[in-house]
Design an enzyme around this catalytic site. Structure first.
Site, PDB file in Angstrom:
ATOM      1  N   ASP A  42       0.879  -1.177   0.000  1.00 54.06           N
ATOM      2  CA  ASP A  42       0.000   0.000   0.000  1.00 54.06           C
ATOM      3  C   ASP A  42       0.910   1.217   0.000  1.00 54.06           C
ATOM      4  OD1 ASP A  42      -2.324   1.622   0.318  1.00 54.06           O
ATOM      5  OD2 ASP A  42      -2.001   1.705   2.476  1.00 54.06           O
ATOM      6  N   SER A  43       0.293   2.393  -0.169  1.00 53.68           N
ATOM      7  CA  SER A  43       1.084   3.625  -0.069  1.00 53.68           C
ATOM      8  C   SER A  43       1.515   3.876   1.373  1.00 53.68           C
ATOM      9  CB  SER A  43       0.242   4.805  -0.557  1.00 53.68           C
ATOM     10  OG  SER A  43      -0.910   4.918   0.251  1.00 53.68           O
ATOM     11  N   HIS A  71      -7.063   2.653   4.006  1.00 50.75           N
ATOM     12  CA  HIS A  71      -6.772   3.391   5.242  1.00 50.75           C
ATOM     13  C   HIS A  71      -8.027   3.595   6.095  1.00 50.75           C
ATOM     14  CE1 HIS A  71      -2.946   4.505   3.343  1.00 50.75           C
ATOM     15  NE2 HIS A  71      -2.549   5.006   4.509  1.00 50.75           N
ATOM     16  N   CYS A  99      -4.336  -1.410  -1.978  1.00 49.45           N
ATOM     17  CA  CYS A  99      -4.508   0.034  -2.124  1.00 49.45           C
ATOM     18  C   CYS A  99      -5.484   0.235  -3.283  1.00 49.45           C
ATOM     19  CB  CYS A  99      -3.147   0.656  -2.441  1.00 49.45           C
ATOM     20  SG  CYS A  99      -3.223   2.414  -2.816  1.00 49.45           S
ATOM     21  N   CYS A 104     -11.055   2.832   0.388  1.00 45.46           N
ATOM     22  CA  CYS A 104      -9.625   3.087   0.600  1.00 45.46           C
ATOM     23  C   CYS A 104      -9.228   2.264   1.813  1.00 45.46           C
ATOM     24  CB  CYS A 104      -9.396   4.581   0.864  1.00 45.46           C
ATOM     25  SG  CYS A 104      -7.739   4.965   1.477  1.00 45.46           S
ATOM     26  N   GLU A 110      -2.018   8.184   8.515  1.00 53.20           N
ATOM     27  CA  GLU A 110      -0.546   8.087   8.452  1.00 53.20           C
ATOM     28  C   GLU A 110       0.121   8.834   9.599  1.00 53.20           C
ATOM     29  OE1 GLU A 110       1.602   6.341   6.416  1.00 53.20           O
ATOM     30  OE2 GLU A 110      -0.197   5.379   5.651  1.00 53.20           O
TER      31      GLU A 110
END
Ligand code: DGL
Length: 263
Positions: free
Chosen positions: A12-13, A187, A75, A185, A153
């Site tokens: 993932d990012s 996240h 992602c 998403c 994040e």
């Protein structure tokens, strides 16, 4: 060497893909897994397609160098922008993320649902194809989850500013009388408690991770890649930026201490 005993790669990012990792290790407890967080380049959401293809390809090269037998693009944004490119370039099987529009549309009573995702995901062909295919009879309200990736994040999940921000983000969706909110998403599952508190209790929040992991299981079996030995799995973590949020998120979701390798 028996390919079945090689690890699964997942990337993932940033830390978002851990929402898929957690489900993966619960459902396939024998499999070893290598997780890569490309957090030096996070967020992917506002980037152009060719940039995301290049970033994803660099991560895939790394995972292949670690002998991964299958790669989960955990992602939505990278899936939307790069999965076709990756499938053309590499022979390893890929599993991508897809917003769970289909189950939400099928189960909606108000016939109004919403999808929360990044700009990059909504701009992709994959989202539009899925939405056109499965959501013909429902009104789909799309909402860009502005700043949500950055909030996760930075580990700011329970801050009062986050609660205020999410409350105002979902307000127009409540006004539309949605009864399902699809998390588009990886996240966003980490914000589920804040989202639940901001939404009326009858709104179902749909996380696609269980469906993605079931698909992974099917593809492993179909390709004769499911782990052959019943030995203890290894979990390894890499990131391209700082390891601190990944380490603390891992501690929170597993209650164990893992070493995270910074590259
Ligand atoms: N977890 C990623 C996704 O599922 C975050 C995208 C980003 O880095 O903007 O879309």
């Amino acid at each position: 060497m028996d390919r079945r005993n090689s690890p699964i790669g997942i990337f993932d990012s940033g830390v978002g893909g851990l929402s898929v990792w957690k489900e993966l290790v619960a459902v396939l407890p024998n499999e070893s897994v290598i997780y890569f967080a490309d957090n030096a380049n996070c967020p992917y959401g506002p980037r152009k397609q060719d940039e995301i293809e290049k970033l994803a390809s660099d991560v895939v090269d790394f995972l292949i160098s670690k002998n991964c037998k299958l790669i989960i693009v955990a992602c939505n944004t990278a899936t939307a922008s790069a999965i076709d490119f990756l499938r053309l370039k590499y022979t390893v099987p890929f599993i991508g993320m897809e917003p769970a529009v289909k189950p939400a549309a099928l189960n909606s009573k108000t016939k109004r649902i919403a999808v929360l995702a990044t700009e990059g995901t909504f701009n992709g062909k994959l989202y539009n194809d899925t939405s056109n295919r499965y959501a013909k009879d429902v009104e789909v309200n799309i909402k860009v989850g502005d700043k949500l990736v950055e909030i996760v994040e930075k580990g700011l999940i329970n801050e009062p500013e986050t609660i205020d921000h999410i409350t105002s983000l979902v307000k127009p969706l409540i006004e539309k009388e949605i009864d399902h909110l699809v998390l588009g998403c990886t996240h966003y599952p980490f914000l589920i408690d804040v989202l639940k508190a901001a939404l009326p209790s009858h709104v179902n929040i749909v996380d696609p991770s269980p469906a993605i992991v079931m698909q992974t299981k099917r593809v492993l079996e179909l390709n004769n890649l499911a782990k052959n030995e019943n030995c203890k799995p290894e979990y390894t973590f890499y990131c391209s930026g700082s390891s601190s949020v990944l380490s603390s998120m891992l501690k929170e979701i597993t209650d164990a201490d893992y070493d995270v390798n910074e590259l």
